[in-house]
Design a protein around this motif. Sequence first.
Motif, mmCIF file in Angstrom:
data_model
loop_
_atom_site.group_PDB
_atom_site.id
_atom_site.type_symbol
_atom_site.label_atom_id
_atom_site.label_comp_id
_atom_site.label_asym_id
_atom_site.label_seq_id
_atom_site.Cartn_x
_atom_site.Cartn_y
_atom_site.Cartn_z
ATOM 1 N N ASP A 16 0.855 -1.184 0.000
ATOM 2 C CA ASP A 16 0.000 0.000 0.000
ATOM 3 C C ASP A 16 0.896 1.241 0.000
ATOM 4 O OD1 ASP A 16 -2.232 1.578 0.053
ATOM 5 O OD2 ASP A 16 -2.936 0.944 2.022
ATOM 6 N N TYR A 17 0.288 2.402 -0.212
ATOM 7 C CA TYR A 17 1.032 3.662 -0.206
ATOM 8 C C TYR A 17 0.189 4.714 0.502
ATOM 9 C CZ TYR A 17 3.708 7.688 -1.890
ATOM 10 O OH TYR A 17 4.468 8.829 -1.972
ATOM 11 N N LYS A 18 0.715 5.222 1.628
ATOM 12 C CA LYS A 18 -0.025 6.217 2.403
ATOM 13 C C LYS A 18 0.927 7.270 2.962
ATOM 14 C CE LYS A 18 -3.931 3.331 3.870
ATOM 15 N NZ LYS A 18 -4.681 2.768 5.028
ATOM 16 N N ASP A 19 0.532 8.537 2.816
ATOM 17 C CA ASP A 19 1.280 9.659 3.389
ATOM 18 C C ASP A 19 2.755 9.641 2.979
ATOM 19 O OD1 ASP A 19 -1.069 10.452 4.729
ATOM 20 O OD2 ASP A 19 -0.614 9.097 6.395
ATOM 21 N N ALA B 276 -5.177 -6.678 -7.390
ATOM 22 C CA ALA B 276 -5.309 -5.262 -7.040
ATOM 23 C C ALA B 276 -6.580 -5.086 -6.220
ATOM 24 C CB ALA B 276 -5.356 -4.399 -8.300
ATOM 25 N N THR B 277 -6.634 -4.003 -5.441
ATOM 26 C CA THR B 277 -7.827 -3.744 -4.630
ATOM 27 C C THR B 277 -7.848 -2.295 -4.173
ATOM 28 O OG1 THR B 277 -9.117 -4.522 -2.739
ATOM 29 C CG2 THR B 277 -6.748 -4.313 -2.418
ATOM 30 N N LYS B 278 -9.033 -1.834 -3.782
ATOM 31 C CA LYS B 278 -9.145 -0.541 -3.110
ATOM 32 C C LYS B 278 -9.634 -0.730 -1.674
ATOM 33 C CE LYS B 278 -13.863 0.651 -4.581
ATOM 34 N NZ LYS B 278 -14.700 1.667 -5.264
ATOM 35 N N ASP B 279 -9.939 -1.982 -1.301
ATOM 36 C CA ASP B 279 -10.339 -2.287 0.059
ATOM 37 C C ASP B 279 -9.106 -2.447 0.954
ATOM 38 O OD1 ASP B 279 -13.003 -2.211 -0.634
ATOM 39 O OD2 ASP B 279 -13.179 -4.369 -0.942
ATOM 40 N N VAL C 90 0.423 -11.656 -4.172
ATOM 41 C CA VAL C 90 0.824 -10.281 -3.896
ATOM 42 C C VAL C 90 -0.381 -9.394 -4.203
ATOM 43 C CG1 VAL C 90 2.410 -8.398 -4.449
ATOM 44 C CG2 VAL C 90 3.206 -10.780 -4.558
ATOM 45 N N ILE C 91 -0.748 -8.519 -3.252
ATOM 46 C CA ILE C 91 -1.893 -7.625 -3.434
ATOM 47 C C ILE C 91 -1.396 -6.181 -3.465
ATOM 48 C CG2 ILE C 91 -4.127 -6.880 -2.540
ATOM 49 C CD1 ILE C 91 -4.271 -9.485 -0.958
ATOM 50 N N PHE C 92 -1.807 -5.437 -4.488
ATOM 51 C CA PHE C 92 -1.480 -4.020 -4.597
ATOM 52 C C PHE C 92 -2.729 -3.184 -4.345
ATOM 53 C CE2 PHE C 92 1.940 -5.862 -7.092
ATOM 54 C CZ PHE C 92 3.030 -5.061 -6.772
ATOM 55 N N SER C 93 -2.574 -2.124 -3.585
ATOM 56 C CA SER C 93 -3.659 -1.152 -3.467
ATOM 57 C C SER C 93 -3.636 -0.258 -4.705
ATOM 58 C CB SER C 93 -3.493 -0.303 -2.206
ATOM 59 O OG SER C 93 -2.377 0.573 -2.338
ATOM 60 N N GLU C 94 -4.752 0.424 -4.954
ATOM 61 C CA GLU C 94 -4.798 1.366 -6.079
ATOM 62 C C GLU C 94 -3.702 2.414 -5.943
ATOM 63 O OE1 GLU C 94 -8.455 2.978 -7.775
ATOM 64 O OE2 GLU C 94 -9.570 1.736 -6.352
ATOM 65 N N GLU C 95 -3.484 2.913 -4.728
ATOM 66 C CA GLU C 95 -2.490 3.960 -4.511
ATOM 67 C C GLU C 95 -1.085 3.450 -4.825
ATOM 68 O OE1 GLU C 95 -4.865 3.125 -2.413
ATOM 69 O OE2 GLU C 95 -6.145 4.898 -2.584
ATOM 70 N N ALA C 96 -0.789 2.207 -4.459
ATOM 71 C CA ALA C 96 0.541 1.650 -4.727
ATOM 72 C C ALA C 96 0.784 1.503 -6.226
ATOM 73 C CB ALA C 96 0.688 0.299 -4.027
ATOM 74 N N LEU D 155 -9.867 -7.279 -6.373
ATOM 75 C CA LEU D 155 -10.504 -7.884 -5.204
ATOM 76 C C LEU D 155 -11.461 -6.925 -4.524
ATOM 77 C CD1 LEU D 155 -7.341 -9.507 -3.587
ATOM 78 C CD2 LEU D 155 -9.095 -10.697 -4.915
ATOM 79 N N GLN D 156 -12.611 -7.465 -4.107
ATOM 80 C CA GLN D 156 -13.567 -6.723 -3.300
ATOM 81 C C GLN D 156 -14.022 -7.604 -2.139
ATOM 82 O OE1 GLN D 156 -15.915 -5.924 -7.142
ATOM 83 N NE2 GLN D 156 -16.536 -4.214 -5.835
ATOM 84 N N ILE D 157 -14.224 -7.001 -0.986
ATOM 85 C CA ILE D 157 -14.743 -7.748 0.167
ATOM 86 C C ILE D 157 -16.258 -7.824 0.055
ATOM 87 C CG2 ILE D 157 -14.987 -7.777 2.666
ATOM 88 C CD1 ILE D 157 -12.303 -6.413 2.885
ATOM 89 N N SER D 158 -16.773 -9.046 0.101
ATOM 90 C CA SER D 158 -18.207 -9.282 -0.082
ATOM 91 C C SER D 158 -18.765 -10.012 1.140
ATOM 92 C CB SER D 158 -18.429 -10.114 -1.347
ATOM 93 O OG SER D 158 -19.763 -10.558 -1.438
ATOM 94 N N LYS D 159 -20.095 -9.980 1.284
ATOM 95 C CA LYS D 159 -20.777 -10.716 2.360
ATOM 96 C C LYS D 159 -21.932 -11.522 1.782
ATOM 97 C CE LYS D 159 -19.614 -7.558 6.153
ATOM 98 N NZ LYS D 159 -20.138 -6.701 7.243
#
Length: 387
Positions: A38-41, A136-139, A103-109, A197-201
């Motif tokens: 992920d990538y933050k700040d 990839a994911t945004k969750d 390996v999971i990448f966030s949108e920001e990464a 990827l999306q988290i679902s229920k």
Amino acid sequence: MKKKKLCLLVIVCSLLLSGCWDANEPERFVYANGIGIDYKDGKIVVYIQIINLGSLAKAESGAGGSTSKADVGRAEGNTFEEAIFNLYHTSDRRIYLGHLSFVIFSEEAIKVGGIKHIADFLDRFRETRYRMYFFATKDSIKDIMLISPIENISLAFSKLSDPHDNYHQSSFIPPTDLRELIIALDEPPHQAQLPFLQISKRWTAQDGPKKELLIEKAAIISDNKLISILSKEIMNGARLTNKEFVRDSVYLSKRRNADISVLIYDKKVKIKPIIDKDGKVRFDIKLKLNANIQMIKKQETVNKLKKEIGQAIRAEVYRTYHFTRKQKIDIFNLSETLYRDDNKTWKKVQKNGVIPLEEDTIKSLSVNVQLKNSGKMELSPIFRDGQ
């Protein structure tokens, strides 16, 4: 005398043996199953999922107990290497990366250009293998890594660690491993497709709703950047050109889907470049596939159904092509096809590995549908109206 010499030789050879004094015992490692980036700040954030391989062995031998538990570590740094070493400092034992599965990448990464750097690191690292899958994911990556598979199966058999089993049942977004990612970003049209990827229920356990992972979108990466995230409706037309396609359902229309259900499988595709007299490049696409009727409510003829299925598939392909073309996405890898079939022409028309995609670049699209066993060897409903 000979016996003495032989004994002396054995003793000398024994002294030269190194033994196992420097060997690493497997039970002294902790095993990383997946990595998240992920990538933050302004910082790179790294997550590592640790699983117990001992519990996996118990599951395969039929022993009881939970096998889906995992620990997730988090650390950050100015670079990926700094972040992962900061995470090493918190581990009780050496973290072994030789069993990395995903390996999971966030949108920001992805947006800051992390894909190629991480792929380069993992390819060079001596412990890792090419059989690791990219997503990839945004969750929340941490929440994704802590999700237990349904039926409490081992995380080693989850959708992230072993995605092919799920893909073979419904061939929608194909898994992408390290080798395929490197090829996709290096060869024309320099575009990679990652399951999103999306988290679902959608599942419920005895104690309430259960989180599960949903893959109904694809992230398109080109030039080390995120180009677009394509929805299921857009991606439907691209699934039949995937080499690993096994089977999936096809939707005829909103009205007809209530009356009939169709499964397509055993697909063959041929894409042939055609060079016009003015040098314009166009393509002939031929699709040949088998179809099964899964459900039918009223009597139908073979020819009518074959025609409807063919029309539905053609509509999907053209919808996908025209939408992605406007976003400068070569979803059918037409540039790569020309690159391999007619490299001389490709060099003349390509720009950064991609050839111009226009309204009429697909010159013709033929769909040959063969209807196979419908379950009762006939295209008629089991239950008649009024009976």
